[in-house]
Write an enzyme that holds these catalytic residues in place. Structure first.
Site, PDB file in Angstrom:
ATOM      1  CG  HIS A 207      50.931  34.766  32.833  1.00 19.23           C
ATOM      2  ND1 HIS A 207      49.635  34.351  32.623  1.00 19.23           N
ATOM      3  CD2 HIS A 207      50.886  35.591  33.910  1.00 19.23           C
ATOM      4  CE1 HIS A 207      48.844  34.915  33.534  1.00 19.23           C
ATOM      5  NE2 HIS A 207      49.583  35.668  34.323  1.00 19.23           N
ATOM      6  CB  CYS A 245      49.818  33.846  37.397  1.00 14.35           C
ATOM      7  SG  CYS A 245      48.366  34.851  37.742  1.00 14.35           S
ATOM      8  CG  HIS A 274      51.607  37.660  37.922  1.00 10.21           C
ATOM      9  ND1 HIS A 274      51.049  37.589  36.664  1.00 10.21           N
ATOM     10  CD2 HIS A 274      52.739  38.380  37.781  1.00 10.21           C
ATOM     11  CE1 HIS A 274      51.816  38.236  35.800  1.00 10.21           C
ATOM     12  NE2 HIS A 274      52.858  38.714  36.453  1.00 10.21           N
ATOM     13  CG  ASP A 319      47.884  39.185  38.989  1.00 12.13           C
ATOM     14  OD1 ASP A 319      48.004  40.192  38.286  1.00 12.13           O
ATOM     15  OD2 ASP A 319      47.641  38.063  38.527  1.00 12.13           O
ATOM     16  CG  HIS A 320      44.164  40.756  37.947  1.00 10.92           C
ATOM     17  ND1 HIS A 320      43.440  39.834  37.247  1.00 10.92           N
ATOM     18  CD2 HIS A 320      45.247  41.032  37.197  1.00 10.92           C
ATOM     19  CE1 HIS A 320      44.063  39.553  36.120  1.00 10.92           C
ATOM     20  NE2 HIS A 320      45.164  40.267  36.071  1.00 10.92           N
ATOM     21  CE1 TYR A 333      47.925  44.227  36.503  1.00 17.05           C
ATOM     22  CE2 TYR A 333      46.059  43.863  35.036  1.00 17.05           C
ATOM     23  CZ  TYR A 333      47.219  43.421  35.636  1.00 17.05           C
ATOM     24  OH  TYR A 333      47.681  42.150  35.374  1.00 17.05           O
TER      25      TYR A 333
HETATM   26  C1  DNO Z   1      47.091  39.752  33.135  1.00 16.49           C
HETATM   27  C2  DNO Z   1      48.543  39.550  33.097  1.00 16.49           C
HETATM   28  C3  DNO Z   1      48.933  38.863  31.813  1.00 16.49           C
HETATM   29  C4  DNO Z   1      50.417  38.611  31.701  1.00 16.49           C
HETATM   30  C5  DNO Z   1      50.775  38.063  30.340  1.00 16.49           C
HETATM   31  C6  DNO Z   1      52.242  37.889  30.150  1.00 16.49           C
HETATM   32  O1  DNO Z   1      46.579  40.445  33.917  1.00 16.49           O
HETATM   33  O2  DNO Z   1      49.003  38.865  34.185  1.00 16.49           O
HETATM   34  O3  DNO Z   1      48.506  39.681  30.775  1.00 16.49           O
HETATM   35  O4  DNO Z   1      51.133  39.761  31.892  1.00 16.49           O
HETATM   36  O5  DNO Z   1      50.127  36.853  30.134  1.00 16.49           O
HETATM   37  O6  DNO Z   1      52.473  37.756  28.793  1.00 16.49           O
END
Ligand code: DNO
Length: 358
Positions: A207, A245, A274, A319-320, A333
């Site tokens: 990531h 991401c 992501h 993602d978020h 989340y």
């Molecule tokens: C945050 C996530 C990260 C991700 C880590 C993987 O929202 O995308 O915490 O899971 O970096 O280790």
């Protein structure tokens, strides 16, 4: 593409798996166990999680946040014992059908924000927000205190209290660790774990740094295409992959996200993705936006097209999300906005597939 959803386990996530299953097109989870960095994920714990997820009609082929112990990143003599534990975890996860492990190699901090619930004036929703200027005033100890306070009692990914309790000491220990030294330590780790991944059929997916630049003077080595080119070369293997991401890399407008996806997709180095959007507010100043392209500064259509063209079999998760409809949940989340994000991404995907089938 396999659409997945991050879920924190029934002890810690207020979202029932049944709700996740009800999001159209959801194939499974990017799941995790809430474990401190450095310990073995035991078989019985993994089995219990996998059984629960399968019983809900979902898959668990991607595991997120098997965190790398700081001693490994710092290259301390104790690293070998933590690497051995990591290898046992990889083997245990493989036994239960896990195919990808998303992790990061960021010193101390995983993602970092200066406000976890900044109101979006246009519609009264809120989202995660970052302004480097605020950070300057706060300093690392203060940001940790504030983040814990603002997390509404939820544990946050990458903000394990036992690790952050040692913050002052760890920050000192990192003095003198340059990006090149961190990369050497990274290579040592990859040289140990990647052959095991090849043997058991797991891909490690790194990531990016979030935000995509160094913070608090700590070395950070995963926030651009050039950085990632170096990482894939540290141990050249189809098992040494990336979790591109879009929001983390996209926090820096200099990163051309669709081009980065194409570059690594063509090399078969996209282990997982992501997908989210970012709204730029100034220099090192941004907030998270809804997934819809027009609400932020990333082009989600071009992102999905790059995935379609170069790594169509990758795992994706919305993602978020913002907090909308008065939902109370873990910052970033919640259920509602991530579900909307998944539907939008699926819509783009369907259109791209049909357009290309003509
Ligand atoms: C945050 C996530 C990260 C991700 C880590 C993987 O929202 O995308 O915490 O899971 O970096 O280790």
């Amino acid at each position: 593409m396999k659409m997945t959803f991050r879920w924190y386990g029934s002890q810690s996530d207020p979202i029932p798996l049944k709700y996740v299953k009800q999001i159209p097109g959801m194939s499974g989870l990017m799941g995790l166990l809430d474990k401190p960095a450095g310990v073995v994920w035991e078989e019985d714990e993994i089995k219990a999680l996998v059984d629960e997820v399968h019983a809900a009609g979902l898959e668990l082929e991607v595991i997120e946040s098997v965190n790398v112990h700081e001693d490994i990143k710092m290259g301390l003599p104790t690293r070998d014992e933590y690497i051995a534990n990591y290898i046992t975890t990889i083997r245990n996860l493989a036994k239960y059908g896990v195919k990808v492990i998303v992790y990061n190699f960021m010193p101390i901090f995983d993602w970092l924000r200066t406000d976890l619930a900044r109101e979006i004036p246009e519609d009264g929703s809120n989202s995660l927000y970052f302004n480097e200027e605020d950070l300057g005033e706060m300093g690392p100890m203060e940001i940790v205190r504030r983040t814990a306070e603002d997390s509404k009692g939820f544990t946050l990914p990458g903000w394990e209290p036992e690790r952050l309790a040692l913050l002052e000491t760890t920050l000192k220990q990192y003095e003198g660790i340059t990006p090149d030294i961190l990369r050497e330590n990274y290579k040592y780790f990859l040289d140990a774990v990647i052959p095991v991944c090849e043997e058991v059929g797991i891909r490690m997916a790194c990531h990016p740094d979030d935000p995509a630049w160094p913070i608090f003077g700590l070395p950070r080595i995963a926030h651009s295409q050039e950085d990632y080119d170096k990482i894939v070369k540290l141990h050249d293997s189809p098992a040494n992959t990336l979790c591109l991401c879009t929001g983390s890399l996209g926090s820096n407008p200099a990163n051309d996200i669709p081009a980065i996806i194409r570059h690594f997709g063509e090399m078969d180095r996209s282990g997982a993705m992501h997908v989210r959007n970012v709204k730029y507010l100034g220099y090192r100043h941004f907030r998270e936006a809804a997934h819809l392209s027009s609400t932020g500064d990333l082009d989600l259509y071009e992102i999905m097209k790059a995935i379609y063209d170069t790594c169509p079999d990758t795992y994706v998760r919305p993602d978020h999300g913002r907090m909308i409809w008065d939902e109370v949940g873990r910052p970033g989340y919640g259920l509602y906005d991530r579900a909307l994000g998944a539907c939008y991404i699926n819509g783009l995907w369907e259109a791209i597939c049909k357009e290309n089938a003509k």
